[in-house]
Motif scaffolding. Structure first.
Motif, mmCIF file in Angstrom:
data_model
loop_
_atom_site.group_PDB
_atom_site.id
_atom_site.type_symbol
_atom_site.label_atom_id
_atom_site.label_comp_id
_atom_site.label_asym_id
_atom_site.label_seq_id
_atom_site.Cartn_x
_atom_site.Cartn_y
_atom_site.Cartn_z
ATOM 1 N N SER A 190 0.809 -1.269 0.213
ATOM 2 C CA SER A 190 -0.008 -0.177 -0.084
ATOM 3 C C SER A 190 1.001 1.352 -0.102
ATOM 4 O O SER A 190 0.423 2.302 0.098
ATOM 5 C CB SER A 190 -0.926 0.025 1.100
ATOM 6 N N GLY A 191 2.150 1.249 -0.045
ATOM 7 C CA GLY A 191 3.087 2.414 0.152
ATOM 8 C C GLY A 191 3.365 2.700 1.393
ATOM 9 O O GLY A 191 4.023 3.821 1.626
ATOM 10 N N ASN A 192 2.854 1.981 2.528
ATOM 11 C CA ASN A 192 3.194 2.437 3.836
ATOM 12 C C ASN A 192 4.644 2.236 4.165
ATOM 13 O O ASN A 192 5.274 1.177 3.784
ATOM 14 C CB ASN A 192 2.375 1.744 4.816
ATOM 15 N N LEU A 193 5.390 3.362 4.535
ATOM 16 C CA LEU A 193 6.885 3.090 4.792
ATOM 17 C C LEU A 193 7.169 2.728 6.158
ATOM 18 O O LEU A 193 6.509 3.542 7.168
ATOM 19 C CB LEU A 193 7.638 4.428 4.427
ATOM 20 N N THR A 194 7.940 1.864 6.562
ATOM 21 C CA THR A 194 8.355 1.566 8.130
ATOM 22 C C THR A 194 9.925 1.564 8.061
ATOM 23 O O THR A 194 10.599 1.393 7.188
ATOM 24 C CB THR A 194 8.092 -0.037 8.323
ATOM 25 N N ILE A 195 10.103 2.749 9.031
ATOM 26 C CA ILE A 195 11.562 2.958 9.467
ATOM 27 C C ILE A 195 11.899 2.406 10.803
ATOM 28 O O ILE A 195 11.163 2.320 11.581
ATOM 29 C CB ILE A 195 11.822 4.762 9.210
ATOM 30 N N TYR A 196 13.017 1.532 10.549
ATOM 31 C CA TYR A 196 13.543 1.060 11.682
ATOM 32 C C TYR A 196 14.687 1.562 12.576
ATOM 33 O O TYR A 196 15.604 1.881 11.863
ATOM 34 C CB TYR A 196 13.728 -0.610 11.332
ATOM 35 N N PHE A 197 14.468 1.716 13.648
ATOM 36 C CA PHE A 197 15.687 2.476 14.432
ATOM 37 C C PHE A 197 16.129 1.424 15.225
ATOM 38 O O PHE A 197 15.510 0.827 16.133
ATOM 39 C CB PHE A 197 15.232 3.778 15.068
ATOM 40 N N ASP A 198 17.440 1.356 15.486
ATOM 41 C CA ASP A 198 18.172 0.318 16.211
ATOM 42 C C ASP A 198 18.021 0.635 17.742
ATOM 43 O O ASP A 198 17.639 1.968 18.099
ATOM 44 C CB ASP A 198 19.797 0.524 16.099
ATOM 45 N N LYS A 199 18.137 -0.227 18.676
ATOM 46 C CA LYS A 199 18.118 -0.109 20.021
ATOM 47 C C LYS A 199 19.094 0.968 20.258
ATOM 48 O O LYS A 199 20.183 1.051 19.961
ATOM 49 C CB LYS A 199 18.632 -1.349 20.547
ATOM 50 N N TYR A 200 18.757 1.830 21.143
ATOM 51 C CA TYR A 200 19.509 2.901 21.914
ATOM 52 C C TYR A 200 19.631 4.400 20.782
ATOM 53 O O TYR A 200 20.048 5.113 21.071
ATOM 54 C CB TYR A 200 20.891 2.522 22.080
ATOM 55 N N GLN A 201 19.070 3.886 19.516
ATOM 56 C CA GLN A 201 19.230 5.092 18.517
ATOM 57 C C GLN A 201 18.454 6.279 18.804
ATOM 58 O O GLN A 201 18.780 7.558 18.789
ATOM 59 C CB GLN A 201 19.192 4.447 16.956
ATOM 60 N N VAL A 202 17.243 6.115 19.334
ATOM 61 C CA VAL A 202 16.328 7.419 19.550
ATOM 62 C C VAL A 202 15.467 7.223 20.862
ATOM 63 O O VAL A 202 14.807 7.985 21.128
ATOM 64 C CB VAL A 202 15.257 7.225 18.375
ATOM 65 N N ALA A 203 15.888 5.974 21.730
ATOM 66 C CA ALA A 203 15.451 6.130 22.897
ATOM 67 C C ALA A 203 16.429 5.048 23.729
ATOM 68 O O ALA A 203 17.533 4.453 23.219
ATOM 69 C CB ALA A 203 14.069 5.314 22.819
#
Length: 190
Positions: free
Chosen positions: A47-60
């Motif tokens: 459907s064109g939905n984009l999922t961005i995966y952030f590594d552990k500790y990257q943003v939290a």
């Protein structure tokens, strides 16, 4: 998503949740800066939905685990060149939007699909890496002649130069995969 996780932490008071969120802002800012180090893992669904995966500790903090952000096509539409928006299932331009033309043929006819159960019939997957390159059009000719589909893991810098070849591969029903911008060793940190 992180904000919701913090809000759901029942062991914290509301004041503690506010402090935790405020302290998270710097980490989020650093972890979401526009660079390829921060955005090395992402995917799109049909459907064109984009999922961005952030590594552990990257943003939290690590206790939140890996963070995934899901964006609908309308959210990131402004980041995709208009001539490629259909690939991401972004709605066609309205008359108020820019209607500039492009030299690339953007016929969006659906590629032929096959229903094969690989648990009952022998199957193989054909992949090509590091293109598109000088021989990609010859590969496409051979694949078309034999009605075979493949996956092309492309380099961003090559795709930028050979847009027509990449578009042809997509239109002929081949899958396109990301093989990084310039094939740097992703195991090494920058």
């Amino acid at each position: 998503m992180l904000r919701e996780k913090i809000r759901s932490m029942q062991e914290l008071t509301d004041d503690d949740k506010k402090v935790l969120w405020k302290n998270s802002q710097e980490k989020i800012g650093e972890g979401t800066k526009a660079n390829d180090k921060n955005y090395h893992a992402f995917s799109w669904d049909k459907s064109g939905n984009l999922t961005i995966y952030f590594d552990k500790y990257q943003v939290a903090s690590g206790n939140h685990g890996n963070i995934e952000i899901k964006l609908g096509p309308e959210t990131y539409k402004h980041l995709v060149a208009k001539k490629y928006q259909y690939i991401f299932h972004i709605q066609p331009q309205t008359q108020e939007e820019d209607t500039s033309t492009t030299s690339i043929d953007t016929d969006q006819s659906s590629p032929k699909t096959y229903k094969i159960d690989c648990s009952k019939e022998p199957c193989i997957a054909i992949t090509f890496d590091d293109g598109p390159a000088t021989h990609t059009t010859q590969l496409l000719d051979i694949l078309k002649k034999h009605d075979v589909k493949a996956t092309f893991f492309v380099l961003g810098k090559s795709a930028k130069v050979q847009k027509n070849t990449l578009l042809r591969a997509y239109k002929e029903g081949h899958q396109i995969g990301n093989h990084s911008w310039d094939h740097k060793d992703l195991k090494k940190t920058v």
